[in-house]
Design a protein around this motif. Structure first.
Motif: not given
Length: 458
Positions: A449-451
């Motif tokens: 998941d992109e931060v």
């Protein structure tokens, strides 16, 4: 004095030309990826389809799935040779061929829609042995089912099917091949002359379905390839090759799609792969022999393809003469691939893998998305491979059940200068596993998941 001045001016003029040529070569070497691809494409020309049409059934062929059409093919190909070319049209029907089809220069094999060539399963029909190669070692073996040796301007086109009938025939040799396989490798390592490497009867090395050996100006377009006994299309020591709109349906052992080996100027585009092994496996000879031959596989473009099978694009493991200038562009995978992009060697090989470009390639589920290793099968010593200048841009997958990005260099020959841009992996077990790698550059790489914007303190 005047003579000295003349020689001096000539020397300056020659030096200027030399420097100018050097600058041009540097500019060409440092050109953009698009410019390099465009330059390669200028050297790839499809052969002209002959106007001299020979319809197979006019010469006695019967497509009833029972009659042996080997003699008809042989006679029509001899006619083409005498007439300096011809377009052999295979009308709808199922044509049994008990033995190999040996193509000659300036011939087009045109399989019309509904036409199918099915090869017989008696090994004796594929003798006498011919010059060929097996897993990177040159030798004499059973003839590939469709074979061309030192020919040019050959096309295999149409909407028909070539069926190697491997499941009922040669593919059953897989469990018997090891002694001959090991003997071929021993001959390679010991430098036994190729003319003394005689296999065939008494051995169990499966022949390729289609092989072009020391050929040039080749087109393979539109056909369906299925049920190969071994590798499907082997491009051996050949150049100027176009393969497009081919469909694969090949699920036997070692049913690679395309295997360019010691090959140059190859375009593979708009292919529907469905193979039990590598979709494309780029090779360049095994061990001692490959290093001795020293002919790199180079200038290979793979674009607009649909991958499906064991691995998408592979370089190696037999690549001892070197592989360079490979471009993989705008491809997608359907279904599961064990590995997406796989560069593999070991310290028996030597050679190099360099100047590899992968751009805009999307996979779904994989075991490993990108795997670069100098330790294939964990064996070998003394001849480490130089792996460098790998450029990956816009490579994606939904999930990697094992690892996202793997680099395994060798302590004395590290993998280096790897550039990773816009690599997105939605989920994976191990994101990165790098050992003996240096100068690895990341730009816009997201695994998991992109931060996004950090949360504020509350």
């Amino acid at each position: 004095m005047e003579g000295h001045l003349t020689r001096f001016y000539f020397f300056v003029f020659s030096l200027s030309i030399f420097l100018l040529m050097g600058c041009n070569n540097i500019q060409k070497e440092n050109g953009s990826r698009e410019e390099k691809i465009a330059e390669i494409l200028t050297h790839i020309r499809v052969p002209q389809i002959p106007g001299n049409v020979l319809t197979l059934t006019d010469y006695g062929a019967v497509g009833d799935s029972l009659t042996d059409n080997k003699a008809v093919f042989d006679s029509v190909l001899q006619l083409c040779k005498e007439q300096r070319g011809g377009r052999i049209v295979v009308p709808p029907g199922i044509y049994v061929v008990n033995g190999p089809i040996h193509l000659v220069s300036n011939v087009c094999l045109d399989l019309q829609k509904g036409a199918k060539i099915v090869f017989g399963t008696n090994p004796a029909d594929y003798l006498p042995v011919v010059p060929t190669s097996w897993e990177g070692t040159l030798l004499y073996n059973y003839s590939p089912l469709i074979y061309a040796y030192q020919q040019e301007n050959i096309s295999i086109i149409g909407e028909g099917t070539i069926d190697g009938n491997g499941e009922a025939g040669f593919s059953r040799w897989y469990d018997k091949q090891k002694p001959s396989q090991q003997l071929s490798r021993k001959m390679n390592h010991e430098g036994v002359p190729v003319e003394d490497r005689i296999f065939g009867e008494g051995h169990y090395l499966r022949p390729q379905l289609i092989q072009f050996f020391e050929c040039r100006n080749i087109l393979i377009e539109g056909i369906t390839i299925r049920n190969s006994p071994f590798w499907c299309v082997h491009l051996l020591k050949s150049e100027n090759i176009t393969a497009r709109k081919v469909k694969f349906d090949a699920f036997n052992k070692n049913n690679d799609g395309f295997d360019p080996e010691y090959a140059k100027n190859v375009l593979i585009e708009d292919i529907d792969f469905n193979n039990a092994d590598d979709n494309v496996a780029i090779k360049a000879g095994r061990d001692h022999e490959g290093r001795k031959v020293g002919t790199a596989s180079e200038n290979i473009i793979i674009r607009n393809c649909r991958f499906k099978g064991l691995h998408g694009v592979v370089i190696g493991s037999e690549m001892s003469a070197g592989v360079q200038h490979v471009y993989v562009e705008n491809c997608v995978a359907s279904g599961y691939c064990k590995r997406g992009v796989y560069l593999k060697s070991n310290p028996d090989r030597g050679g190099y893998i360099r100047d590899i470009y992968v751009n805009n390639v999307a996979f779904q589920g994989v075991e490993d998305l990108l795997f670069i290793t100098s330790h294939y099968h964990g064996e070998g010593e003394g001849f480490e491979t130089d792996i460098r200048d790998i450029h990956i841009d816009s490579l994606t997958c939904r999930s990697a059940s094992h690892a996202g990005l793997v680099i395994q260099g060798y302590p004395t020959k590290k993998v280096r200068d790897v550039h990773l841009s816009r690599v997105y992996i939605d989920s994976c077990t191990t994101a990165l596993s790098f050992r003996n790698a240096e100068h690895v550059v990341f730009n816009d790489v997201i695994i998991g998941d992109e931060v996004k914007v950090p949360t504020a303190v509350r």
